[in-house]
Design a protein around this motif. Structure first.
Motif, PDB file in Angstrom:
ATOM      1  N   UNK A 278      51.990 119.656  78.282  1.00  0.00           N
ATOM      2  CA  UNK A 278      50.868 119.927  79.177  1.00  0.00           C
ATOM      3  C   UNK A 278      49.721 118.950  78.922  1.00  0.00           C
ATOM      4  N   UNK A 279      49.483 118.624  77.651  1.00  0.00           N
ATOM      5  CA  UNK A 279      48.405 117.687  77.322  1.00  0.00           C
ATOM      6  C   UNK A 279      48.675 116.312  77.923  1.00  0.00           C
ATOM      7  N   UNK A 280      49.898 115.808  77.758  1.00  0.00           N
ATOM      8  CA  UNK A 280      50.228 114.484  78.302  1.00  0.00           C
ATOM      9  C   UNK A 280      50.132 114.499  79.824  1.00  0.00           C
ATOM     10  N   UNK A 281      50.645 115.575  80.447  1.00  0.00           N
ATOM     11  CA  UNK A 281      50.561 115.668  81.899  1.00  0.00           C
ATOM     12  C   UNK A 281      49.127 115.700  82.399  1.00  0.00           C
ATOM     13  N   UNK A 282      48.257 116.423  81.701  1.00  0.00           N
ATOM     14  CA  UNK A 282      46.859 116.501  82.118  1.00  0.00           C
ATOM     15  C   UNK A 282      46.158 115.156  81.983  1.00  0.00           C
ATOM     16  N   UNK A 283      46.515 114.390  80.945  1.00  0.00           N
ATOM     17  CA  UNK A 283      45.902 113.068  80.773  1.00  0.00           C
ATOM     18  C   UNK A 283      46.314 112.131  81.907  1.00  0.00           C
ATOM     19  N   UNK A 284      47.599 112.160  82.272  1.00  0.00           N
ATOM     20  CA  UNK A 284      48.084 111.273  83.329  1.00  0.00           C
ATOM     21  C   UNK A 284      47.543 111.670  84.698  1.00  0.00           C
ATOM     22  N   UNK A 285      47.239 112.960  84.898  1.00  0.00           N
ATOM     23  CA  UNK A 285      46.761 113.438  86.197  1.00  0.00           C
ATOM     24  C   UNK A 285      45.242 113.455  86.306  1.00  0.00           C
TER      25      UNK A 285
ATOM     26  N   UNK B  36      33.655 125.653  83.540  1.00  0.00           N
ATOM     27  CA  UNK B  36      35.094 125.685  83.805  1.00  0.00           C
ATOM     28  C   UNK B  36      35.352 124.740  84.970  1.00  0.00           C
ATOM     29  N   UNK B  37      36.196 123.748  84.761  1.00  0.00           N
ATOM     30  CA  UNK B  37      36.460 122.753  85.802  1.00  0.00           C
ATOM     31  C   UNK B  37      37.942 122.702  86.134  1.00  0.00           C
ATOM     32  N   UNK B  38      38.231 122.411  87.405  1.00  0.00           N
ATOM     33  CA  UNK B  38      39.610 122.293  87.884  1.00  0.00           C
ATOM     34  C   UNK B  38      39.721 121.025  88.714  1.00  0.00           C
ATOM     35  N   UNK B  39      40.111 119.894  88.113  1.00  0.00           N
ATOM     36  CA  UNK B  39      40.298 118.667  88.893  1.00  0.00           C
ATOM     37  C   UNK B  39      41.352 118.862  89.988  1.00  0.00           C
ATOM     38  N   UNK B  40      41.253 118.049  91.020  1.00  0.00           N
ATOM     39  CA  UNK B  40      42.094 118.229  92.216  1.00  0.00           C
ATOM     40  C   UNK B  40      43.579 118.226  91.870  1.00  0.00           C
ATOM     41  N   UNK B  41      44.034 117.281  91.054  1.00  0.00           N
ATOM     42  CA  UNK B  41      45.464 117.157  90.757  1.00  0.00           C
ATOM     43  C   UNK B  41      45.947 118.196  89.752  1.00  0.00           C
ATOM     44  N   UNK B  42      45.030 118.944  89.142  1.00  0.00           N
ATOM     45  CA  UNK B  42      45.418 120.015  88.220  1.00  0.00           C
ATOM     46  C   UNK B  42      45.608 121.342  88.953  1.00  0.00           C
ATOM     47  N   UNK B  43      45.005 121.488  90.102  1.00  0.00           N
ATOM     48  CA  UNK B  43      44.914 122.807  90.732  1.00  0.00           C
ATOM     49  C   UNK B  43      46.272 123.370  91.108  1.00  0.00           C
TER      50      UNK B  43
END
Length: 509
Positions: free
Chosen positions: A230-237, A320-327
């Protein structure tokens, strides 16, 4: 915290009670080597390279069995050994003259060989204590204590290095005294939640135990953890990562049009991007958030590990933040403004993160520790609407429809809601954010209105807190609504501050 020259610490305030005499203790003998090993390696490398090149640097060997004279070589080795002895002597003196003392009211650290230095931090002003382990310190099983005090924008004082077990013991003892516990040594496990009680975010114990009975050496209960995938995916997104990758590709395509271009020319840009990605991975690796008697304990790090504590009642604002590609994946990030951390540097930003990436359940679990009383009857449903909802659901007051030309996507989302304990501000349509400011932590209010806002009859309300990554803002409110909120929130903040003791956050009854 004071910083002045003195041969030995003495209390200078005759009106204040004198601390009970406490013996001085020394840091670990290996501490100077852990701090200065890189300089030793650099000196040894340069000196050794120069010595070898002086005696064996001839490109054409001298014919015959003659060897290089041993006398100059032996002299050079003796000089090198003498320099090493001086360095080791300096390390010993540095250790010999470094000592620390923990009294009832202060933490004192004395250091310096020629120029003596004494640092002092008031325990009742200590906001948090981090336990850091650089790579070399981990090899020796050592750790560094980093103190954050009120009104300090960075670590006010460091204690390096002590054994890891001793570092945890010292942190528990100092935080217990900072919290107002009269018996810091009284251990007790963290009580498990009782079902059916509490706020609804996370069910706390049915009845809180006396502070002195809880102790700060209590066991931890992990409330959130970040898997590596999940950490790697969040960094790339992340948008910043995508912008860097797109910029690097565009730069490569543009430069390839010039004659003589080689991919090697992109190496500096590639190294810069790799460094940024590595920093995100290193600081988020093995991230765990645990609830304990002294607040939220965070641990993270790949090569350099850190153990950080966020005491209850010291959080001034939450985002609390939700970037577009994380949503689509249901991922969120939680950051805070905490007294004592402050600043806008990379280190302060990293230490302000309570959850680098997590699910909605992880967000609720973290909020249950840093915001134990959200002030609403159904917190789970309230925060679900606050983070991902729109319109006036859950009691939100939103921007008027007349500002649709200014904010065609966000006008239905941006707004605020009031609970018994906090003001909650919601903003953003693509990149969604939610700011939570406890009434007692509101330090100031400001109304802002630009030319376009005046044309549409709206204004912004900004809430002032301590410095940090959270900048609470209620965006584009109707003028009458904004002015009413301004006056009422000022009264709420003043009333809440009168009921809050910001120093002894676990104080004995």
């Amino acid at each position: 915290m004071s910083d002045h020259q003195a041969p030995e610490p003495h209390e200078t305030n005759d009106l204040a009670p004198v601390d009970t005499p406490v013996p001085w203790r020394r840091v670990h003998p290996v501490s100077p080597l852990v701090r200065g090993w890189l300089a030793v390696v650099a000196i040894a490398f340069v000196y050794g390279q120069n010595t070898l090149s002086s005696f064996f640097g001839d490109e054409e060997p001298t014919p015959g069995p003659e060897m290089v004279s041993e006398a100059p070589l032996m002299l050079s080795l003796l000089i090198g050994a003498g320099v090493l002895v001086l360095i080791l002597l300096g390390f010993f003196l540095s250790w010999r003259f470094t000592k620390y003392q923990i009294t009832e009211r202060h933490v004192n650290v004395n250091s310096g060989i020629v120029f003596r230095q004494q640092r002092q931090a008031r325990i009742d002003r200590v906001q948090s204590i981090d336990i850091a382990q650089p790579l070399v310190a981990r090899i020796f099983g050592l750790a560094e204590l980093r103190f954050d005090v009120a009104d300090s924008g960075s670590a006010a004082m460091n204690l390096a290095f002590v054994k890891l077990s001793e570092a945890h013991q010292l942190r528990n003892e100092i935080l217990a005294r900072a919290a107002g516990l009269k018996d810091p040594a009284a251990p007790a496990p963290l009580t498990e939640p009782a079902p059916g009680h509490g706020t609804g975010i996370e069910t706390p114990p049915e009845a809180p135990q006396p502070a002195a009975a809880q102790g700060l050496g209590a066991s931890e209960r992990v409330v959130a953890a970040v898997p590596v995938g999940r950490l790697i995916g969040s960094i790339l997104l992340r948008p910043s990562t995508m912008i860097m990758i797109a910029g690097l590709i565009g730069l490569g395509i543009g430069m390839s049009m010039f004659e003589g271009f080689a991919p090697f020319y992109l190496l500096p840009a590639f190294l810069g991007m790799a460094g940024a990605l590595w920093n995100n991975l290193n600081t988020g690796y093995n991230f765990k958030a645990a609830a304990s008697a002294d607040g939220l304990r965070l641990s993270y790090g790949l090569l350099d590990t850190r153990h950080q504590t966020v005491p209850p009642g010291r959080v001034a604002a939450i985002k609390v933040s939700a970037p577009f590609f994380w949503r689509k994946l249901g991922w969120y990030k939680v950051a805070v403004n905490v007294a004592g951390i402050g600043g806008a540097g990379n280190e302060a930003q990293e230490r302000s993160v309570l959850l680098p990436v997590g699910s909605y359940e992880d967000v609720l679990a973290v909020l249950s520790v840093v915001l134990p009383d959200p002030g609403v009857e159904a917190p789970r449903e309230f925060f679900a609407s606050a983070i991902n909802g729109a319109g006036t659901t859950a009691g939100f007051v939103v921007s008027p429809t007349k500002i649709r030309p200014l904010s065609p996507l966000a006008y239905k989302r941006q707004g605020y809601a009031l609970t018994d304990t906090a003001l909650v501000a919601r903003n953003g349509a693509l990149h969604r954010t939610l700011a939570i400011v406890p009434h007692a932590r509101t330090q100031g209010l400001m109304l802002r209105q630009g030319p376009l806002a005046r044309r549409f009859g709206v204004l912004d309300l900004s809430l002032a807190t301590i410095s940090g990554p959270v900048s609470p803002l209620v965006h584009q409110l109707d003028v009458a609504v904004g002015r009413e909120l301004f006056l009422e929130q000022a009264d709420r903040a003043a009333a809440a501050r009168k009921q809050t003791d910001s120093n002894h956050w676990l104080g004995d009854a």
